[in-house]
Structure formats: structure tokens, C-alpha cells
Write a protein that holds these residues in place. Structure first.
Motif, PDB file in Angstrom:
ATOM      1  N   GLY A 191       0.828  -1.203   0.000  1.00  9.14           N
ATOM      2  CA  GLY A 191       0.000   0.000   0.000  1.00  9.14           C
ATOM      3  C   GLY A 191       0.858   1.247   0.000  1.00  9.14           C
ATOM      4  N   GLY A 192       0.465   2.248  -0.777  1.00  7.49           N
ATOM      5  CA  GLY A 192       1.282   3.432  -0.954  1.00  7.49           C
ATOM      6  C   GLY A 192       0.823   4.678  -0.244  1.00  7.49           C
ATOM      7  N   GLY A 193      -0.302   4.657   0.418  1.00  6.83           N
ATOM      8  CA  GLY A 193      -0.766   5.845   1.128  1.00  6.83           C
ATOM      9  C   GLY A 193      -0.049   5.997   2.452  1.00  6.83           C
ATOM     10  N   ILE A 194      -0.189   7.144   3.068  1.00  5.08           N
ATOM     11  CA  ILE A 194       0.488   7.442   4.334  1.00  5.08           C
ATOM     12  C   ILE A 194       0.116   6.416   5.402  1.00  5.08           C
ATOM     13  CG2 ILE A 194      -1.269   9.103   5.081  1.00  5.08           C
ATOM     14  CD1 ILE A 194       2.473   9.442   5.811  1.00  5.08           C
ATOM     15  N   LYS A 195      -1.138   6.000   5.444  1.00  8.20           N
ATOM     16  CA  LYS A 195      -1.562   5.034   6.462  1.00  8.20           C
ATOM     17  C   LYS A 195      -0.915   3.673   6.238  1.00  8.20           C
ATOM     18  CE  LYS A 195      -5.789   7.458   7.453  1.00  8.20           C
ATOM     19  NZ  LYS A 195      -7.176   7.444   7.729  1.00  8.20           N
ATOM     20  N   SER A 196      -0.828   3.250   4.993  1.00  6.77           N
ATOM     21  CA  SER A 196      -0.213   1.959   4.680  1.00  6.77           C
ATOM     22  C   SER A 196       1.289   1.984   4.936  1.00  6.77           C
ATOM     23  CB  SER A 196      -0.477   1.587   3.225  1.00  6.77           C
ATOM     24  OG  SER A 196      -1.858   1.439   3.004  1.00  6.77           O
ATOM     25  N   ILE A 197       1.941   3.069   4.566  1.00  7.50           N
ATOM     26  CA  ILE A 197       3.387   3.182   4.790  1.00  7.50           C
ATOM     27  C   ILE A 197       3.680   3.213   6.284  1.00  7.50           C
ATOM     28  CG2 ILE A 197       5.409   4.651   4.446  1.00  7.50           C
ATOM     29  CD1 ILE A 197       4.125   5.484   1.753  1.00  7.50           C
ATOM     30  N   PHE A 198       2.905   3.975   7.038  1.00 14.15           N
ATOM     31  CA  PHE A 198       3.073   4.035   8.490  1.00 14.15           C
ATOM     32  C   PHE A 198       2.914   2.638   9.096  1.00 14.15           C
ATOM     33  CE2 PHE A 198       1.609   4.492  12.829  1.00 14.15           C
ATOM     34  CZ  PHE A 198       2.386   5.515  13.341  1.00 14.15           C
ATOM     35  N   LYS A 199       1.889   1.931   8.652  1.00 16.44           N
ATOM     36  CA  LYS A 199       1.625   0.584   9.171  1.00 16.44           C
ATOM     37  C   LYS A 199       2.776  -0.364   8.832  1.00 16.44           C
ATOM     38  CE  LYS A 199      -1.946  -2.990   9.067  1.00 16.44           C
ATOM     39  NZ  LYS A 199      -3.234  -3.377   8.487  1.00 16.44           N
ATOM     40  N   THR A 200       3.318  -0.260   7.624  1.00 18.13           N
ATOM     41  CA  THR A 200       4.435  -1.112   7.227  1.00 18.13           C
ATOM     42  C   THR A 200       5.666  -0.812   8.075  1.00 18.13           C
ATOM     43  OG1 THR A 200       3.590  -1.218   4.966  1.00 18.13           O
ATOM     44  CG2 THR A 200       5.888  -1.825   5.291  1.00 18.13           C
ATOM     45  N   ILE A 201       5.924   0.459   8.344  1.00 14.77           N
ATOM     46  CA  ILE A 201       7.050   0.823   9.203  1.00 14.77           C
ATOM     47  C   ILE A 201       6.819   0.289  10.609  1.00 14.77           C
ATOM     48  CG2 ILE A 201       8.241   2.753  10.318  1.00 14.77           C
ATOM     49  CD1 ILE A 201       7.582   4.377   7.726  1.00 14.77           C
ATOM     50  N   LYS A 202       5.636   0.498  11.125  1.00 16.78           N
ATOM     51  CA  LYS A 202       5.325   0.120  12.500  1.00 16.78           C
ATOM     52  C   LYS A 202       5.428  -1.382  12.732  1.00 16.78           C
ATOM     53  CE  LYS A 202       1.717   0.709  16.013  1.00 16.78           C
ATOM     54  NZ  LYS A 202       0.411   1.316  16.284  1.00 16.78           N
ATOM     55  N   TYR A 203       4.793  -2.185  11.872  1.00 17.88           N
ATOM     56  CA  TYR A 203       4.732  -3.627  12.090  1.00 17.88           C
ATOM     57  C   TYR A 203       5.771  -4.406  11.293  1.00 17.88           C
ATOM     58  CZ  TYR A 203       0.325  -2.366  14.265  1.00 17.88           C
ATOM     59  OH  TYR A 203      -0.625  -1.795  15.062  1.00 17.88           O
ATOM     60  N   GLY A 204       6.409  -3.748  10.310  1.00 19.62           N
ATOM     61  CA  GLY A 204       7.410  -4.413   9.489  1.00 19.62           C
ATOM     62  C   GLY A 204       6.790  -5.441   8.562  1.00 19.62           C
ATOM     63  N   VAL A 205       7.664  -6.164   7.879  1.00 24.33           N
ATOM     64  CA  VAL A 205       7.253  -7.259   7.010  1.00 24.33           C
ATOM     65  C   VAL A 205       8.214  -8.409   7.330  1.00 24.33           C
ATOM     66  CG1 VAL A 205       6.770  -7.992   4.646  1.00 24.33           C
ATOM     67  CG2 VAL A 205       6.564  -5.571   5.263  1.00 24.33           C
ATOM     68  N   PRO A 206       7.979  -9.113   8.435  1.00 19.65           N
ATOM     69  CA  PRO A 206       8.915 -10.150   8.875  1.00 19.65           C
ATOM     70  C   PRO A 206       9.200 -11.221   7.819  1.00 19.65           C
ATOM     71  CG  PRO A 206       7.304  -9.700  10.584  1.00 19.65           C
ATOM     72  CD  PRO A 206       6.864  -8.952   9.365  1.00 19.65           C
ATOM     73  N   ALA A 207       8.215 -11.551   7.003  1.00 23.17           N
ATOM     74  CA  ALA A 207       8.412 -12.574   5.975  1.00 23.17           C
ATOM     75  C   ALA A 207       9.447 -12.135   4.932  1.00 23.17           C
ATOM     76  CB  ALA A 207       7.091 -12.884   5.280  1.00 23.17           C
ATOM     77  N   LYS A 208       9.637 -10.835   4.782  1.00 25.19           N
ATOM     78  CA  LYS A 208      10.597 -10.320   3.801  1.00 25.19           C
ATOM     79  C   LYS A 208      11.835  -9.736   4.468  1.00 25.19           C
ATOM     80  CE  LYS A 208       7.535 -10.175   0.150  1.00 25.19           C
ATOM     81  NZ  LYS A 208       7.307  -9.726  -1.153  1.00 25.19           N
ATOM     82  N   GLY A 209      11.957  -9.878   5.775  1.00 22.17           N
ATOM     83  CA  GLY A 209      13.146  -9.421   6.478  1.00 22.17           C
ATOM     84  C   GLY A 209      13.083  -8.022   7.048  1.00 22.17           C
ATOM     85  N   MET A 210      11.961  -7.322   6.924  1.00 22.69           N
ATOM     86  CA  MET A 210      11.855  -5.978   7.488  1.00 22.69           C
ATOM     87  C   MET A 210      11.314  -6.081   8.912  1.00 22.69           C
ATOM     88  SD  MET A 210       9.840  -2.632   6.136  1.00 22.69           S
ATOM     89  CE  MET A 210       9.620  -1.224   7.201  1.00 22.69           C
ATOM     90  N   ILE A 211      12.095  -5.546   9.842  1.00 27.20           N
ATOM     91  CA  ILE A 211      11.674  -5.615  11.244  1.00 27.20           C
ATOM     92  C   ILE A 211      10.564  -4.610  11.522  1.00 27.20           C
ATOM     93  CG2 ILE A 211      13.968  -6.366  11.977  1.00 27.20           C
ATOM     94  CD1 ILE A 211      14.323  -3.516  13.187  1.00 27.20           C
ATOM     95  N   ALA A 212       9.867  -4.843  12.608  1.00 23.49           N
ATOM     96  CA  ALA A 212       8.874  -3.877  13.094  1.00 23.49           C
ATOM     97  C   ALA A 212       9.642  -2.778  13.828  1.00 23.49           C
ATOM     98  CB  ALA A 212       7.890  -4.565  14.028  1.00 23.49           C
ATOM     99  N   TRP A 213       9.413  -1.553  13.450  1.00 23.81           N
ATOM    100  CA  TRP A 213      10.157  -0.434  14.027  1.00 23.81           C
ATOM    101  C   TRP A 213       9.451   0.213  15.210  1.00 23.81           C
ATOM    102  CZ3 TRP A 213      15.070   0.373  12.865  1.00 23.81           C
ATOM    103  CH2 TRP A 213      15.567  -0.164  11.686  1.00 23.81           C
ATOM    104  N   GLN A 214       8.296  -0.296  15.611  1.00 23.13           N
ATOM    105  CA  GLN A 214       7.540   0.350  16.685  1.00 23.13           C
ATOM    106  C   GLN A 214       8.287   0.363  18.018  1.00 23.13           C
ATOM    107  OE1 GLN A 214       3.789  -1.547  17.363  1.00 23.13           O
ATOM    108  NE2 GLN A 214       4.650  -3.595  17.283  1.00 23.13           N
ATOM    109  N   ALA A 215       9.213  -0.571  18.226  1.00 27.47           N
ATOM    110  CA  ALA A 215       9.977  -0.575  19.473  1.00 27.47           C
ATOM    111  C   ALA A 215      11.124   0.438  19.440  1.00 27.47           C
ATOM    112  CB  ALA A 215      10.538  -1.973  19.742  1.00 27.47           C
TER     113      ALA A 215
END
Length: 180
Positions: A93-117
Motif C-alpha cells: 500500500g502506498g498511502g500514508i496510512k499503509s506506509i506508516f503501518k508497514t514501518i510500524k509492524y514491518g514485514v517479517p516474511a521479507k526481512g523488514m523488522i517492526a520499528w515500533q519498538a
């Protein structure tokens, strides 16, 4: 009573007049408002996030990006291990809400960590706003497009000017919300 009032308010001035009291209250309200707004920045989540447009916020997001994201997304967001962030194609997703959510929860299956911590909500909002500002920058050596086409309202207006066959993106784009 009038003698006491006159003596108290006009002669010894132990109490402020109405106009002075009003100014004191306005000053205190401004201080309280500023303190409140500092706490509100940390109450941002994927349901109420809006893109930040000030240069201070974009620069803060750029600093976070340079310190944490360049290893996977490249110095200019062109994509290396991670996807290209400068085109209109998005995996999550490319909107601000989707990007924020991707940053917050990450994409563990693709190696991106959740940055919320590691990041406060306000910092994630700044980072997401910076990432949105990268769209259309077309850096050299950008990774091929991945994911689904997402055209936000700003890019749709640019496309309409440059291409008379531009598609209406109102159905897929998040509404533009101006921060107060």
C-alpha cells in the motif's frame, strides 16, 4: 465595597484588572496548548496518521531514513534488497496510512523488522512522510517496479496535467488531510 475595590485594584494593584487577567490567561493557554501538542504527536497510529508537510518534519524523516533504511532501500530510496520507494508501485500500500503501518509492524516474511519498538509514533509519521516525498524522484539505478500501482491525489493531478488520459484515483487513494 467600592472603596475596597478602588484601593485593591487601582491604588495598591494587588489584583490584576480584567484586561490584564485576560492576557495572563491567554499566555497560560498558549503554554498549555504547546505542552498538549507535544503529547499528541505520540498518539499517532495507522488509523489517524496524516502526511506531515513541513520541512522540519521531512528533514527529521530523512535523518531517520539515512540512519536506518538505506541498507535495504538505498540512499535515495531506489531499492536494493528492499523495494524501490520512489515509484508509484507498492507491495503493501502506498498511502500514508499503509506506509506508516508497514514501518510500524514491518514485514517479517521479507526481512523488514517492526520499528515500533525503536521509533516513537511521531518519528514513524515523519519517516512515512519523508518516504512519500520520495515518490517521483526517479534516482539513477532504481530497482524495477514491484507491487500494485498506487496513485495518490497529488500524483494524479500531476498526471492529469501531463497526460490527458490520466485515470481517476479517487477510489484507490486515501483522502488528502491537511495537518492543523
Amino acid at each position: 465595597i467600592s472603596i475596597i475595590y478602588l484601593f485593591n485594584y487601582h491604588i495598591i494593584r494587588s489584583s490584576p484588572l480584567q484586561s490584564a487577567e485576560y492576557l495572563i490567561e491567554v499566555e497560560q493557554a498558549a503554554i498549555d496548548k504547546e505542552a498538549y501538542l507535544k503529547t499528541v504527536a505520540d498518539r499517532v497510529d495507522e488509523s489517524n496518521v496524516v502526511a506531515l508537510l513541513t520541512s522540519n518534519d521531512i528533514n527529521a524523516g530523512a535523518n531517520l531514513f539515512q540512519a536506518n533504511c538505506v541498507a535495504c532501500h538505498g540512499k535515495y530510496g531506489e531499492g536494493t534488497v528492499g523495494p524501490n520507494l520512489t515509484d508509484n508501485y507498492w507491495l503493501h500500500g502506498g498511502g500514508i496510512k499503509s506506509i506508516f503501518k508497514t514501518i510500524k509492524y514491518g514485514v517479517p516474511a521479507k526481512g523488514m523488522i517492526a520499528w515500533q519498538a525503536q521509533f516513537k509514533p511521531g518519528e514513524m509519521q515523519q519517516l512515512a512522510s519523508f518516504i512519500i516525498s520520495l515518490q517521483g524522484s526517479n534516482p539513477a539505478g532504481a530497482k524495477a517496479a514491484q507491487g500494485d500501482l498506487y496513485i495518490n491525489s497529488i500524483n494524479a493531478k500531476k498526471s492529469a496535467i501531463n497526460d490527458s488520459t490520466a485515470h481517476d484515483s479517487a477510489a484507490t487513494a486515501e483522502p488528502k488531510v491537511t495537518p492543523y
